[in-house]
Design a protein around this motif. Structure first.
Motif, PDB file in Angstrom:
ATOM      1  N   ASP A   1       1.112  -1.754   0.196  1.00 37.89           N
ATOM      2  CA  ASP A   1      -0.073  -0.380  -0.137  1.00 37.89           C
ATOM      3  C   ASP A   1       1.327   1.113   0.301  1.00 37.89           C
ATOM      4  O   ASP A   1       0.475   2.522  -0.582  1.00 37.89           O
ATOM      5  N   ILE A   2       1.883   1.180   0.760  1.00 38.55           N
ATOM      6  CA  ILE A   2       3.018   2.509   0.582  1.00 38.55           C
ATOM      7  C   ILE A   2       3.731   2.885  -1.117  1.00 38.55           C
ATOM      8  O   ILE A   2       3.532   3.964  -0.996  1.00 38.55           O
ATOM      9  N   VAL A   3       3.274   1.638  -1.090  1.00 40.51           N
ATOM     10  CA  VAL A   3       4.078   2.307  -2.667  1.00 40.51           C
ATOM     11  C   VAL A   3       3.785   2.188  -3.987  1.00 40.51           C
ATOM     12  O   VAL A   3       3.749   2.828  -4.239  1.00 40.51           O
TER      13      VAL A   3
ATOM     14  N   ASP B   1       3.785  11.067 -12.103  1.00 43.16           N
ATOM     15  CA  ASP B   1       4.282   9.709 -12.697  1.00 43.16           C
ATOM     16  C   ASP B   1       6.060   9.799 -12.742  1.00 43.16           C
ATOM     17  O   ASP B   1       6.953  10.657 -12.291  1.00 43.16           O
ATOM     18  N   ARG B   2       6.468   8.539 -12.452  1.00 46.76           N
ATOM     19  CA  ARG B   2       8.193   8.019 -12.136  1.00 46.76           C
ATOM     20  C   ARG B   2       8.610   7.222 -13.512  1.00 46.76           C
ATOM     21  O   ARG B   2       7.490   6.808 -14.055  1.00 46.76           O
ATOM     22  N   ARG B   3       9.710   7.679 -13.593  1.00 46.02           N
ATOM     23  CA  ARG B   3      10.593   6.873 -14.977  1.00 46.02           C
ATOM     24  C   ARG B   3      10.472   4.978 -14.397  1.00 46.02           C
ATOM     25  O   ARG B   3      10.367   4.683 -14.917  1.00 46.02           O
ATOM     26  N   VAL B   4      10.622   4.682 -13.032  1.00 43.55           N
ATOM     27  CA  VAL B   4      10.594   3.414 -12.935  1.00 43.55           C
ATOM     28  C   VAL B   4      10.244   3.051 -11.828  1.00 43.55           C
ATOM     29  O   VAL B   4       9.265   3.496 -10.987  1.00 43.55           O
ATOM     30  N   GLN B   5       9.163   1.693 -11.968  1.00 44.26           N
ATOM     31  CA  GLN B   5       7.783   1.144 -11.241  1.00 44.26           C
ATOM     32  C   GLN B   5       9.007   0.692 -10.254  1.00 44.26           C
ATOM     33  O   GLN B   5       9.204  -0.856 -10.516  1.00 44.26           O
ATOM     34  N   ILE B   6       8.269   0.956  -8.760  1.00 46.35           N
ATOM     35  CA  ILE B   6       9.352   0.199  -7.563  1.00 46.35           C
ATOM     36  C   ILE B   6       8.215  -1.628  -7.425  1.00 46.35           C
ATOM     37  O   ILE B   6       7.242  -1.575  -7.240  1.00 46.35           O
ATOM     38  N   LYS B   7       8.759  -1.941  -7.446  1.00 47.85           N
ATOM     39  CA  LYS B   7       8.571  -3.689  -7.340  1.00 47.85           C
ATOM     40  C   LYS B   7       8.756  -4.221  -6.196  1.00 47.85           C
ATOM     41  O   LYS B   7       9.823  -4.465  -5.705  1.00 47.85           O
ATOM     42  N   LEU B   8       7.874  -4.928  -5.807  1.00 48.56           N
ATOM     43  CA  LEU B   8       8.504  -5.142  -4.365  1.00 48.56           C
ATOM     44  C   LEU B   8       8.758  -7.018  -4.364  1.00 48.56           C
ATOM     45  O   LEU B   8       8.648  -7.716  -4.810  1.00 48.56           O
TER      46      LEU B   8
END
Length: 266
Positions: free
Chosen positions: A249-251, A259-266
């Motif tokens: 949920d935090i991510v 908008d961000r260049r990189v998508q954070i993945k857990l």
């Protein structure tokens, strides 16, 4: 340093701190609750004093020493003879004081720590202060003043002889009966009393916030801005609530902010 950690003295003090703090843990939690139950807190204070006194007098030393010996034997830590002279770990012989191990561990450490704790509790919660707290609990407006006790109100007035004359105290029971009948039907007064009763707890909460600042804004982070400090304090003080929030949920919240260049993945 490792020699000190593996010494009987270190184990003794660690066990002593764990035991004393264990007896006072419930009291600490009771006094820090947001919704304070004064009567329950006073009961816990009384029980904590009794437990520490029993530990001091009723065979508590023998039982405690037995537990320390058991731990030392399990991990191969040398146990000194109580009738021998005390030899402090890692100190020169010229600093030795000619006292027995029994005197050092029983009197200077065991009894001294318990006595200090009892003295602190007695200073902060003496008989007068405890009686005042119990009398104040009668002001609790919950359940239409279910905790109302006329005798406690009269006793509370007797603590202030400069404000209540003898004749006023004698007439107080009749006035109180009229008073409680009136305020039980007045919602505004009930809210006002509830506010008055929670003020000491609110003050304690503010003190805990300032204490927490020492952990959040320390020497390594002494240039932290006000907004960032405020955000860190909220998450630190309300950590029990924030621990319930899922990392995913935090991510998602962070990704959705812009908008961000990189998508954070857990």
């Amino acid at each position: 340093m490792s020699t000190i950690f593996k010494s009987f003295e270190f184990v003794f003090m660690a066990y002593l701190m764990r035991t004393v703090l264990g007896y006072t843990a419930d009291l600490s939690h009771a006094l820090q609750k947001r919704d304070q139950d004064i009567v329950n807190a006073v009961d816990v204070i009384f029980l904590t004093k009794i437990q520490l006194q029993q530990m001091r007098e009723n065979g508590g030393w023998d039982e405690f020493l037995k537990d320390v010996h058991s731990f030392c034997m399990k991990y191969g830590i040398k146990i000194p003879k109580m009738e021998d002279f005390y030899r402090p770990v890692g100190r020169d012989r010229r600093f030795y004081v000619k006292i027995t191990n029994l005197h050092r561990y029983h009197v200077d450490m065991f009894l001294s720590v318990i006595d200090r704790q009892l003295r602190e509790l007695n200073d902060r919660f003496d008989e007068v202060n405890t009686e005042l707290l119990l009398c104040m609990a009668s002001f609790n407006p919950i359940d239409s003043f279910a905790a109302y006790d006329k005798a406690n109100f009269v006793k509370l007035a007797q603590f202030y002889p400069d404000d209540f004359s003898r004749s006023e105290i004698d007439h107080l029971p009749c006035q109180l009966q009229l008073f409680i009948t009136d305020v039980r039907g007045d919602e505004r007064f009930r809210k006002l009393l509830k506010l008055v009763l929670i003020l000491p707890v609110a003050t304690g909460s503010v003190e805990r916030v300032f204490s927490s600042m020492n952990y959040v804004k320390n020497k390594l982070r002494n240039r932290m801005g006000d907004q960032y400090l405020n955000d860190c304090l909220v998450t630190f003080i309300e950590r029990e609530f924030f621990l319930q929030v899922k990392d995913s949920d935090i991510v998602k919240r962070f990704q959705a902010m812009k908008d961000r260049r990189v998508q954070i993945k857990l």
